[in-house]
Write an enzyme that holds these catalytic residues in place. Structure first.
Site, mmCIF file in Angstrom:
data_model
loop_
_atom_site.group_PDB
_atom_site.id
_atom_site.type_symbol
_atom_site.label_atom_id
_atom_site.label_comp_id
_atom_site.label_asym_id
_atom_site.label_seq_id
_atom_site.Cartn_x
_atom_site.Cartn_y
_atom_site.Cartn_z
ATOM 1 N N GLY A 1 104.427 77.571 85.959
ATOM 2 C CA GLY A 1 104.062 78.897 86.423
ATOM 3 C C GLY A 1 102.816 78.820 87.278
ATOM 4 O O GLY A 1 102.077 77.836 87.256
ATOM 5 N N GLY B 1 99.054 80.574 88.659
ATOM 6 C CA GLY B 1 97.938 81.235 87.988
ATOM 7 C C GLY B 1 97.036 80.248 87.272
ATOM 8 O O GLY B 1 96.142 80.660 86.531
ATOM 9 N N HIS B 2 97.264 78.949 87.455
ATOM 10 C CA HIS B 2 96.470 77.927 86.772
ATOM 11 C C HIS B 2 95.740 76.999 87.740
ATOM 12 O O HIS B 2 95.268 75.951 87.335
ATOM 13 C CB HIS B 2 97.355 77.072 85.871
ATOM 14 C CG HIS B 2 98.190 77.845 84.911
ATOM 15 N ND1 HIS B 2 97.638 78.630 83.936
ATOM 16 C CD2 HIS B 2 99.538 77.948 84.768
ATOM 17 C CE1 HIS B 2 98.616 79.187 83.227
ATOM 18 N NE2 HIS B 2 99.777 78.803 83.721
ATOM 19 N N ASP C 1 110.335 75.811 81.099
ATOM 20 C CA ASP C 1 110.132 74.631 81.947
ATOM 21 C C ASP C 1 110.893 73.437 81.372
ATOM 22 O O ASP C 1 111.528 72.671 82.099
ATOM 23 C CB ASP C 1 108.640 74.277 82.045
ATOM 24 C CG ASP C 1 107.860 75.344 82.807
ATOM 25 O OD1 ASP C 1 108.471 76.074 83.586
ATOM 26 O OD2 ASP C 1 106.634 75.433 82.604
ATOM 27 N N HIS D 1 98.232 81.109 78.527
ATOM 28 C CA HIS D 1 98.902 82.341 78.944
ATOM 29 C C HIS D 1 98.596 83.452 77.947
ATOM 30 O O HIS D 1 99.326 84.429 77.846
ATOM 31 C CB HIS D 1 100.408 82.152 79.023
ATOM 32 C CG HIS D 1 100.815 80.949 79.785
ATOM 33 N ND1 HIS D 1 101.103 79.754 79.186
ATOM 34 C CD2 HIS D 1 100.954 80.747 81.114
ATOM 35 C CE1 HIS D 1 101.405 78.863 80.118
ATOM 36 N NE2 HIS D 1 101.318 79.430 81.296
#
Lengths: 333, 218
Positions: free
Chosen positions: A55, A57-58, A111, A220
């Site tokens: 994902g 955002g990291h 994932d 998350h």
């Protein structure tokens, strides 16, 4: 929601566009959805390819670690949501230089399933590929259920170790085995002070009041081990180090890599206040912090908090960590 | 009596399912946010929207029809629910090779085979409070129903009963397991998504007491 964005829908794509504009010789977006980040004009040939995906955002985690001596490709999903099977397929194919591809991902259900499915599909098409799943977060499951643990900042070590081993011309089996060994030596834990907001959701992923923190929270916002009042940097450092060492004891005289990571909003100043205590404790235990890493390596957008990752080193792992890499988000050790 | 479904029949069924999933997205997101990352509705809306655009153009045999659905999911989403759906759909594709119609009498066996692949991909077992428990109840209910016109209503009734049973149980897998007892009293988002799909086929509306989305709009 207070964010410097244009349209929440375009958060990922515009961020990737900016990344490529800033570093055109380091990053390129390819594929049907332009969600596969690769090294442009990669001179890699004959080496084992390294792919990842996860994902968004990291950053710099995942896409930011595409670079010479690190990864060859990364499939990018939406914020906190894994990449599609098609993008993962394209990422693995892009990393195929004829000697097989190793995918390294964090232990998250979607994932894991998507990468496993794609691995089998590509294998049957003749693309040799293997998968290493990183599960370093000690707070997410007890030792007996370590395969259920989430993958967090330890991924950074895994990418570096595998990247250097691949550059050295090691075989696919070797690169996978070295990476597995590094991750067996690695443990992490995080603490969150504040939440973050997925742009398209528009409200915080979880609620936490100003006075509280959550020990062991995932990147998350996954539930941690306790929620309670704020503690001093030294107390937090002690507890987090204890939890990591309890899971993987380190003897006097051992050498380690120590990653002190900001989840996004926590300033580097505070990382050093926190690191100070870790260094004191480890030094008095006779542990040698051969490779200290302090900074933003694995983030959760604007979340405030810190993660600690400890990896015990042997000569080979240390030399792979020290091998120079060329990537805007990697500082050579 | 056995009923045969051809590609047009199946497309019509999927059209209803897609429409419902798009309407149900906010409800599913909200439910998922209590236990997971709150994107199940968004995920299914993306899949449904992509599938809607292809439904007038679905191939035969049934195996190709199913493979196309799997490819559409592969193109739009990487969530665990999507991966599990793909595992199930791929299995149905593999088991219907060469068939130009789907027989009503096959459905329960296909559901069970799909479940086997879904368990393999996701690692869940029956009793973990996932979509698999819902599918298992549907397969049993369809087995007992000899009148093909009542398959959808039998599936719907069975699923309502199962969701009621599981509401008081905790989730045992995935991120929701971390919520432990907090998951007691909540419907499983995956089972609720399945309920929406079955209701769309059955033409009913009662998935979850708090669901209002889409009902009044039609």
């Amino acid at each position: 929601m207070k964010k410097i964005i244009n349209d929440p829908k375009n958060y990922v794509d515009e961020s990737l566009e900016g990344l490529v504009l800033a570093y055109p010789s380091e990053f390129e977006c390819i594929g049907a959805n332009k969600r596969v980040v690769v090294r442009p004009d990669s001179k890699a040939s004959g080496k084992v390819g390294l792919a990842t995906g996860g994902g968004f955002g990291h950053l710099p985690l995942f896409a930011g670690y595409v670079g010479e001596g690190l990864l060859d490709s990364c499939a990018v999903g939406d914020v906190f949501a894994g990449p599609s099977a098609n993008d993962v397929t394209e990422a693995i194919e892009a990393a195929d230089f004829g000697s097989g591809v190793l995918s390294i991902i964090g232990n998250y259900g979607g994932d894991r399933m998507v990468f496993n499915m794609v691995k089998d599909a590509l294998e049957s098409k003749g693309v040799r590929n293997q998968l290493v799943i990183v599960a370093d977060d000690v707070a997410s499951a007890p030792p007996l259920e370590h395969s259920k643990r989430r993958g967090v900042a330890g991924l950074t070590f895994a990418f570096k170790i595998a990247g250097a081993a691949a550059e050295r011309g090691r075989t696919l089996d070797d690169v996978a085995a070295i990476t597995e060994r590094a991750m067996n030596n690695c443990r992490s834990i995080g603490v969150a002070l504040s939440s973050c907001t997925i742009p398209q959701a528009g409200k915080p992923t979880f609620e936490i009041d100003d006075e509280s923190i959550e020990m062991g929270m995932g990147i998350h916002g996954e539930q941690g081990v306790w929620r309670g009042g704020l503690k001093s940097a030294d107390d937090l450092a002690d507890e987090m180090l204890d939890r990591v060492l309890e899971d993987n004891p380190i003897a006097s005289g051992e050498r380690i890599a120590l990653l002190c990571n900001s989840l996004g909003a926590t300033p580097i100043d505070e990382l050093f206040i926190f690191y100070r205590r870790l260094a004191q404790r480890l030094s008095s235990a006779g542990v040698d912090i051969a490779l200290p890493m302090i900074g933003h390596y694995t983030t959760s957008m604007e979340m405030a908090g810190i993660t600690v990752s400890v990896m015990t080193l042997d000569d080979e792992l240390e030399s792979l960590m020290r091998e120079p890499a060329a990537c805007p988000f990697w500082r050579n050790l | 009596m056995t009923q045969e479904y051809d590609s047009a029949d199946l497309s019509m069924i999927f059209a209803k399912v897609c429409e419902r999933l798009i309407d149900a997205a906010p409800h599913l997101n909200e439910l998922d946010a209590q236990l997971g990352d709150g994107d199940l509705g968004t995920t299914l809306r993306a899949v449904a929207t992509a599938l809607q655009g292809e439904l007038c153009n679905m191939p035969l045999p049934i195996s190709d029809f199913m493979e196309k659905i799997s490819q559409i999911i592969a193109g739009v989403s990487g969530s665990s629910f999507s991966a599990i759906m793909m595992a199930g759909v791929n299995r149905v594709a593999a088991e219907t090779n060469g068939q130009n119609t789907l027989l009503s009498t096959q459905i329960s066996d296909l559901i069970r085979l799909a479940m086997e692949s879904m368990m393999g991909a996701g690692g869940a077992n029956l009793g973990d409070k996932t979509v698999l428990d819902g599918l298992n109840g549907i397969a049993d209910a369809i087995d007992r129903e000899t009148d093909h016109t009542k398959l959808a209503s039998a599936a719907d009734e069975a699923l309502s009963r199962i969701m009621k049973d599981f509401k008081s149980k905790p989730c045992k897998i995935g991120r929701a397991r971390l919520a432990g007892d907090r998951s007691i009293g909540l419907d499983d988002p995956g089972m609720t998504a399945l309920k929406h799909m079955i209701e769309a086929i059955n033409g009913s509306h009662d998935s979850g007491s708090d669901f209002t989305g889409g009902v009044d709009a039609h």
